[in-house]
Design a protein around this motif. Structure first.
Motif, short mmCIF file in Angstrom:
data_model
loop_
_atom_site.label_atom_id
_atom_site.label_comp_id
_atom_site.label_asym_id
_atom_site.label_seq_id
_atom_site.Cartn_x
_atom_site.Cartn_y
_atom_site.Cartn_z
N VAL A 1 10.07 -0.81 4.62
CA VAL A 1 8.88 0.28 3.75
C VAL A 1 10.01 1.57 3.29
N ASP A 2 9.46 1.97 1.78
CA ASP A 2 10.28 3.55 0.84
C ASP A 2 9.30 4.45 1.44
N ILE A 3 10.30 5.32 1.47
CA ILE A 3 10.45 6.56 2.04
C ILE A 3 10.58 7.63 0.92
N GLY A 4 9.61 8.12 0.23
CA GLY A 4 9.76 8.68 -1.20
C GLY A 4 9.40 10.50 -0.99
N LEU A 5 10.80 11.04 -0.95
CA LEU A 5 10.14 12.08 -0.68
C LEU A 5 10.91 13.79 -2.41
N GLU A 6 10.07 14.91 -2.15
CA GLU A 6 10.06 15.62 -3.14
C GLU A 6 11.14 17.13 -2.49
N GLY A 7 11.61 17.75 -3.36
CA GLY A 7 12.27 19.06 -3.15
C GLY A 7 12.62 19.15 -1.30
N ASP A 8 12.11 20.48 -0.27
CA ASP A 8 12.71 21.01 0.25
C ASP A 8 12.20 19.52 1.72
N LYS B 1 13.30 16.49 1.25
CA LYS B 1 13.61 15.65 0.78
C LYS B 1 15.26 15.92 1.11
N GLU B 2 15.80 16.86 0.59
CA GLU B 2 16.70 17.45 1.50
C GLU B 2 16.89 17.91 2.63
N THR B 3 15.95 17.95 3.30
CA THR B 3 15.76 18.09 5.19
C THR B 3 15.81 16.17 5.04
N TYR B 4 15.26 15.50 4.84
CA TYR B 4 15.76 14.33 4.97
C TYR B 4 16.74 13.37 4.57
N ASP B 5 17.67 13.50 3.56
CA ASP B 5 18.73 13.45 3.88
C ASP B 5 19.77 14.01 5.09
N ARG B 6 19.48 15.42 5.20
CA ARG B 6 20.53 16.19 6.15
C ARG B 6 20.55 14.93 6.87
N ALA B 7 18.96 14.59 7.82
CA ALA B 7 18.96 13.89 9.00
C ALA B 7 19.77 12.82 9.28
N GLN B 8 19.32 12.81 8.14
CA GLN B 8 19.91 10.93 8.62
C GLN B 8 21.66 10.46 7.98
N VAL C 1 1.15 -1.39 0.02
CA VAL C 1 -0.36 -0.07 0.33
C VAL C 1 0.94 1.05 -0.10
N ARG C 2 0.57 2.34 -0.44
CA ARG C 2 1.22 3.64 -0.92
C ARG C 2 0.27 4.39 -0.03
N VAL C 3 0.99 5.72 0.50
CA VAL C 3 0.44 6.77 0.84
C VAL C 3 0.77 7.79 0.33
N GLU C 4 0.40 8.67 -0.64
CA GLU C 4 0.50 10.10 -1.38
C GLU C 4 -0.30 11.37 -0.85
N THR C 5 0.61 12.05 -0.36
CA THR C 5 0.32 13.27 0.11
C THR C 5 0.90 14.46 -1.93
N LYS C 6 0.91 15.92 -1.82
CA LYS C 6 1.43 16.74 -2.92
C LYS C 6 3.22 16.09 -2.42
N HIS C 7 4.05 15.88 -1.50
CA HIS C 7 5.51 16.35 -1.67
C HIS C 7 6.20 14.80 -0.96
N ALA C 8 5.27 13.90 -0.85
CA ALA C 8 5.72 12.78 -0.32
C ALA C 8 5.28 11.00 -0.05
N SER C 9 5.48 10.60 0.01
CA SER C 9 4.70 9.39 -0.44
C SER C 9 5.48 8.37 0.38
N VAL C 10 4.75 7.28 1.36
CA VAL C 10 5.23 5.75 2.41
C VAL C 10 4.72 4.91 1.50
N THR C 11 5.55 4.04 0.79
CA THR C 11 4.75 2.91 0.69
C THR C 11 5.62 1.39 1.63
N PHE C 12 4.01 0.94 2.04
CA PHE C 12 4.57 -0.67 2.99
C PHE C 12 4.30 -1.70 1.99
N SER C 13 5.52 -3.00 2.05
CA SER C 13 5.08 -3.28 1.39
C SER C 13 6.10 -4.67 2.50
#
Length: 84
Positions: free
Chosen positions: A57-64, A66-73, A41-53
């Protein structure tokens, strides 16, 4: 007050909370999609998606986001390296 058995806490906010979104607004905010092959199942918003399988779990982010997530990681990796 002696009958109370559950601790209670109050949070005082400086600003009023925004109104609860309507059902129509919720549909615009989140989109639940089942994979065609039934694998997840995939949950989507305007700038992000999360896929559960089954693979995890796979997190897909866009724009700011994604950049913030990468910095946090990166920060988490450094913190783990310092801890060990």
């Amino acid at each position: 007050a002696t009958e109370v058995r559950t601790p209670t806490a109050f949070i005082i906010l400086n600003d009023e909370l925004p109104p609860e979104p309507s059902d129509g607004d919720m549909e615009k905010m989140l989109d639940f999609v089942t994979n065609e092959d039934g694998s997840g199942v995939r949950v989507e918003t305007k700038h992000a998606s999360v896929t559960f399988s089954a693979e995890g779990v796979d997190i897909g982010l866009e724009g700011d986001l994604k950049e913030t997530y990468d910095r946090a990681q990166d920060g988490i990796k450094w913190a783990k390296a310092i801890k060990n």
